[in-house]
Scaffold this active site. Structure first.
Site, PDB file in Angstrom:
ATOM      1  N   MET A  21     -52.468 -33.369-104.637  1.00  7.44           N
ATOM      2  CA  MET A  21     -52.167 -35.148-104.334  1.00  7.44           C
ATOM      3  C   MET A  21     -53.835 -35.649-104.401  1.00  7.44           C
ATOM      4  SD  MET A  21     -49.528 -36.003-105.630  1.00  7.44           S
ATOM      5  CE  MET A  21     -50.097 -38.434-106.225  1.00  7.44           C
ATOM      6  N   ASP A  41     -42.545 -40.277-112.902  1.00  8.72           N
ATOM      7  CA  ASP A  41     -42.478 -40.802-110.945  1.00  8.72           C
ATOM      8  C   ASP A  41     -41.470 -41.236-110.656  1.00  8.72           C
ATOM      9  OD1 ASP A  41     -46.130 -39.381-110.161  1.00  8.72           O
ATOM     10  OD2 ASP A  41     -46.650 -40.857-111.772  1.00  8.72           O
ATOM     11  N   MET A  88     -41.472 -38.870-105.272  1.00  8.21           N
ATOM     12  CA  MET A  88     -41.794 -38.937-104.095  1.00  8.21           C
ATOM     13  C   MET A  88     -40.669 -39.969-102.783  1.00  8.21           C
ATOM     14  SD  MET A  88     -45.331 -40.537-105.699  1.00  8.21           S
ATOM     15  CE  MET A  88     -44.723 -39.997-107.285  1.00  8.21           C
ATOM     16  N   ASP A 142     -52.696 -34.906-109.290  1.00  7.24           N
ATOM     17  CA  ASP A 142     -52.223 -36.156-109.871  1.00  7.24           C
ATOM     18  C   ASP A 142     -52.486 -37.076-108.797  1.00  7.24           C
ATOM     19  OD1 ASP A 142     -50.667 -38.095-109.961  1.00  7.24           O
ATOM     20  OD2 ASP A 142     -49.075 -36.993-109.153  1.00  7.24           O
ATOM     21  N   HIS A 201     -45.180 -36.946-117.083  1.00  5.99           N
ATOM     22  CA  HIS A 201     -45.086 -36.629-115.772  1.00  5.99           C
ATOM     23  C   HIS A 201     -44.606 -38.215-115.545  1.00  5.99           C
ATOM     24  CE1 HIS A 201     -46.526 -36.078-111.560  1.00  5.99           C
ATOM     25  NE2 HIS A 201     -46.559 -37.108-111.961  1.00  5.99           N
ATOM     26  N   MET A 230     -40.317 -42.965-106.799  1.00  2.13           N
ATOM     27  CA  MET A 230     -40.225 -43.495-105.963  1.00  2.13           C
ATOM     28  C   MET A 230     -39.451 -44.195-104.903  1.00  2.13           C
ATOM     29  SD  MET A 230     -44.078 -45.015-106.470  1.00  2.13           S
ATOM     30  CE  MET A 230     -45.423 -43.775-107.951  1.00  2.13           C
ATOM     31  N   SER A 245     -48.673 -40.122-117.146  1.00  2.00           N
ATOM     32  CA  SER A 245     -47.985 -40.257-116.032  1.00  2.00           C
ATOM     33  C   SER A 245     -47.041 -41.537-116.667  1.00  2.00           C
ATOM     34  CB  SER A 245     -48.459 -40.342-114.475  1.00  2.00           C
ATOM     35  OG  SER A 245     -47.394 -41.515-114.399  1.00  2.00           O
ATOM     36  N   HIS A 300     -41.745 -35.747-110.436  1.00  2.00           N
ATOM     37  CA  HIS A 300     -42.513 -36.173-108.772  1.00  2.00           C
ATOM     38  C   HIS A 300     -41.099 -36.840-108.591  1.00  2.00           C
ATOM     39  CE1 HIS A 300     -46.676 -37.619-106.764  1.00  2.00           C
ATOM     40  NE2 HIS A 300     -45.613 -36.552-106.261  1.00  2.00           N
TER      41      HIS A 300
HETATM   42  C1  DX5 Z   1     -49.553 -41.803-107.382  1.00  3.31           C
HETATM   43  C2  DX5 Z   1     -48.843 -40.720-108.953  1.00  3.31           C
HETATM   44  C3  DX5 Z   1     -49.721 -40.508-109.824  1.00  3.31           C
HETATM   45  C4  DX5 Z   1     -49.935 -41.729-110.727  1.00  3.31           C
HETATM   46  C5  DX5 Z   1     -51.526 -40.837-111.342  1.00  3.31           C
HETATM   47  O1  DX5 Z   1     -48.432 -41.853-106.402  1.00  3.31           O
HETATM   48  O2  DX5 Z   1     -48.033 -39.779-108.435  1.00  3.31           O
HETATM   49  O3  DX5 Z   1     -48.723 -40.128-110.467  1.00  3.31           O
HETATM   50  O4  DX5 Z   1     -49.029 -42.231-111.461  1.00  3.31           O
HETATM   51  O5  DX5 Z   1     -51.672 -41.974-111.732  1.00  3.31           O
HETATM   52  P1  DX5 Z   1     -53.485 -42.775-112.229  1.00  3.31           P
HETATM   53  O6  DX5 Z   1     -53.009 -41.123-113.331  1.00  3.31           O
HETATM   54  O7  DX5 Z   1     -53.830 -44.229-112.385  1.00  3.31           O
HETATM   55  O8  DX5 Z   1     -53.590 -42.583-110.902  1.00  3.31           O
HETATM   56 ZN    ZN Z   2     -46.808 -38.693-109.871  1.00  2.13          ZN
END
Ligand code: DX5
Ligand code: ZN
Length: 232
Positions: A146, A38, A71, A180, A36, A40, A11, A69
């Site tokens: 998750m 993220d 969110m 994840d 990956h 947000m 990620s 991903h």
């Molecule tokens: C959390 C994210 C994850 C996160 C994973 O909201 O969706 O993808 O970046 O990071 P680690 O592996 O450090 O938990």
């Molecule tokens: Zn993620």
């Protein structure tokens, strides 16, 4: 002998954003299978990260599939923009207040117009039951479980999250499952032994100084558990 391959998806949330190009190149050279990403929006989760512009910029330097991903509260509006930006795998949350079937249709239409193959997945938060994907299970390519509450990297793995994998596989035995949040060499095997084959790892890769070694340990432990035996 191991029989199933693991996909390791570092990620980039835990990468050095000021050196994103170098980080992408380094982690791909180190053996990452997917990247990956993220996304947000400050509404669905209490954090703001990156948008389609950054995904588009990443795509120029990435040879590996981008696993985006979302969110975000409004995947219906924004998912097509991430397809245009270069997402290869696009996942969004069942908890978003939107009919997942509509989002899937929008993504498929945009991908079709662009002649791109985009895989679509639904994401389940830790407290969401597997039945939440039931209605659209035949329309998606993967399910993401998750193992932390979304919003931040570096949180502790919630082991109870893996309990829902079995129920998902009962609904569709061939469904690829991604996990994840909080994945480390100590727990990757727990998830793999339940049938997870795609592993997101932020801190466990970018938080170390040897990405290749970190990815290789995760892969070896995952594939040992996936095959139910020793890696030879
Ligand atoms: C959390 C994210 C994850 C996160 C994973 O909201 O969706 O993808 O970046 O990071 P680690 O592996 O450090 O938990
Ligand atoms: Zn993620």
């Amino acid at each position: 002998m191991n029989t199933r391959k693991a996909i390791i998806a570092p990620s980039i949330l835990s990468a050095d954003f000021a050196r994103l190009k170098e980080e992408i190149e380094a982690v791909e050279a180190a053996g990452a299978d997917w990247l990956h990403v993220d996304v947000m929006d400050g509404h669905f989760v209490p954090n703001i990260t990156i948008g389609p512009g950054v995904v588009k910029a990443m795509k120029k330097y990435s040879a590996k599939p981008l696993d985006v991903h979302l969110m975000i509260a409004d995947p219906l509006k924004y998912a097509p923009r991430f397809v245009e930006a270069g997402a290869d795998i696009l996942t969004f949350h069942v908890e978003a207040d939107i009919n997942p079937g509509y989002v899937i249709r929008e993504v498929e239409m945009t991908a079709g117009e662009l002649g791109r193959d985009v895989k679509i997945g639904l994401v389940l938060n830790p407290d969401t039951p597997p039945s939440a994907v039931g209605q659209v299970i035949d329309l998606i390519d993967l399910v993401v479980v998750m193992s932390v509450y979304p919003g931040f990297g570096g949180q502790a793995f919630m082991e109870r999250a893996v309990d829902k994998v079995e129920e998902i596989l009962q609904m569709r035995p061939d469904m690829p499952i991604e996990i994840d949040g909080g994945i480390t060499p100590d727990n990757v095997g727990i998830a793999a032994s339940k049938g997870v084959s795609i592993f997101v790892a932020g801190t466990a890769v970018f938080g170390t100084d040897d990405y290749a070694r970190s990815i290789s340990i995760l892969r070896q432990k995952a594939e040992t558990a996936l095959g139910g035996g020793m890696v030879v």
